[in-house]
Write an enzyme that holds these catalytic residues in place. Structure first.
Site: not given
Ligand code: INI
Length: 155
Positions: A58-59, A82-83, A86-87, A89, A114, A128
């Protein structure tokens, strides 16, 4: 017919890599692949590679935006994993990251590769990250090198 295409070596290039800490055991393999490709195939000097670590996928876009805005780099490589759980997210994290980077690339006119894995399982991610399905970090670095040269050739 005139064809413009990028070669891989970019010895003068300055490249930034943004890497997430979340799922770091996989991301570090992506980083090894990216740096190895930049230095050995791209002939990029070690001093011209900057690595920025962020908490999660996200950052990645906000760090990439700041790097793009600085005007100091010819390309940015983004690495993360990012894996799916179950949600919902998974969709939020991967879509935000991908969409954000697409906007930054066009707004700041800089290639952003990317190298963020989006997988159904840890196994798929491991495959991968330097095992049987290659290394996404390597692929991202190759694409960054090619785009640096293709954009230079277009002018
Ligand atoms: N961040 C990831 O890089 N991969 C993930 O699989 C992931 N999951 O599954 O939650 C993840 N979450 C953290 C997110 O990127 C932020 O750092 C967090 O929400 C704080 O802003």
């Amino acid at each position: 017919m005139k064809v413009i295409e990028g070669v891989v070596p970019a010895p003068q290039a300055k490249v930034a890599i943004v890497i997430a800490r979340f799922n770091s055991f996989i991301n570090e393999s992506l980083l090894s692949g990216a740096v190895d490709t930049l230095t050995r195939q791209g002939q990029v000097a070690d001093d011209n590679i900057t690595v920025v670590r962020v908490p999660g996928a996200v950052e990645i876009p906000i760090a990439a935006k700041r790097l793009a805005k600085s005007g100091k780099y010819d390309a940015i490589i983004t690495l993360g994993t990012v894996i799916r759980g179950g949600t919902y997210h998974f969709e939020l994290v991967s879509n935000e990251c991908h969409k954000g980077l697409g906007h930054i690339m066009l707004e700041y006119d800089i290639p952003i590769a990317f190298g963020v894995l989006t997988t159904e399982s840890i196994e798929q991610a491991v495959e991968r990250a330097g095992t049987k399905a290659g290394n996404k970090g390597t692929e991202a670095a190759l694409s960054a090198l090619e785009m640096i040269n293709v954009l230079k050739a277009i002018g």
